[in-house]
Scaffold this active site. Structure first.
Site: not given
Length: 229
Positions: A7, A9, A167
């Site tokens: 991922d 950001d 995240d």
């Protein structure tokens, strides 16, 4: 395992400082209470709408006034996309090690392509990134597995031979749905509603630092090499 996907950001790149600066500047300009930096950080993975909602909680997200504020936020971010942004500490050595081992790495993100490409360009990662899958590339975004399958296809690998690191619960769901080995980056921008029970995300592994992440990835790559010899 023959590839590593991230991922963007909160997992590969630490972009929060720029989002915090812009949101807090918007608060000052509007004469509103300054939104706490840690609260903004928890909303980064939820996207622009969630961050702007912190400034204008009274507005509905489909209100034309709210949409205008959201567009202004995006314009400000696009103009200054990497002022205080960089890879998470330890991520450069991790990427270099993967490249030395000829293990391709790439990105599957819900961040719009224009912003994603600008960010990679600013950090000199464009040529190093083997694959970039953004919302514009698929009909369904994460947590649907479609973008994961597309990334694997572009790498010419079965999805189950890819590691995915994220995240947010939708990252782990998307990776699991594609039968990838999933790693929860607990050092990232964990959403408030889900940060107290990380085991419930059902990731294959949870790491608290990039150093731990590098160790887990190397374990999986070493295991793969041993099985194939």
């Amino acid at each position: 395992m023959k590839a590593v996907l991230f991922d963007l950001d909160g997992t590969l790149i630490d972009t929060a400082a720029d989002f915090i600066r812009i949101i807090q500047d918007m608060c000052r300009e509007e004469g509103r209470a300054i939104v706490d930096a840690e609260l903004i950080r928890t909303q980064v993975s939820e996207g622009a709408r969630a961050m702007v909602k912190l400034v204008y909680p009274e507005l509905e997200v489909d209100d034309p006034i709210f949409l205008a504020h959201r567009q202004r936020f995006l314009d400000l971010y696009g103009a200054e996309i990497a002022v205080d942004t960089d890879l998470f500490a330890g991520m450069y050595p991790l990427l270099e090690q993967l490249e030395q081992q000829n293990i391709p790495w790439g990105i599957v993100t819900n961040k719009p392509r224009g912003l994603s490409e600008s960010l990679l360009t600013a950090l000199n990662l464009t040529e190093r990134c083997a694959v970039l899958v953004c919302p514009e590339d698929v009909s369904k975004t994460k947590p649907d597995p479609e973008p994961m399958y597309l990334a694997a296809q572009q790498l010419q690998l079965p999805a189950e031979q890819c590691i995915y690191v994220g995240d947010h619960p939708r990252d782990i769901d998307a990776g699991r749905n594609a039968q990838m080995y999933t790693i929860l980056a607990a050092y990232g921008y964990l959403p408030l509603a889900h940060k107290d029970d990380l085991a419930a995300w059902q990731a294959n592994c949870i790491v608290n630092t990039v150093t731990e992440l590098q160790h887990v990835i190397q374990q999986k790559l070493t295991l793969n090499s041993a099985i194939n010899t």
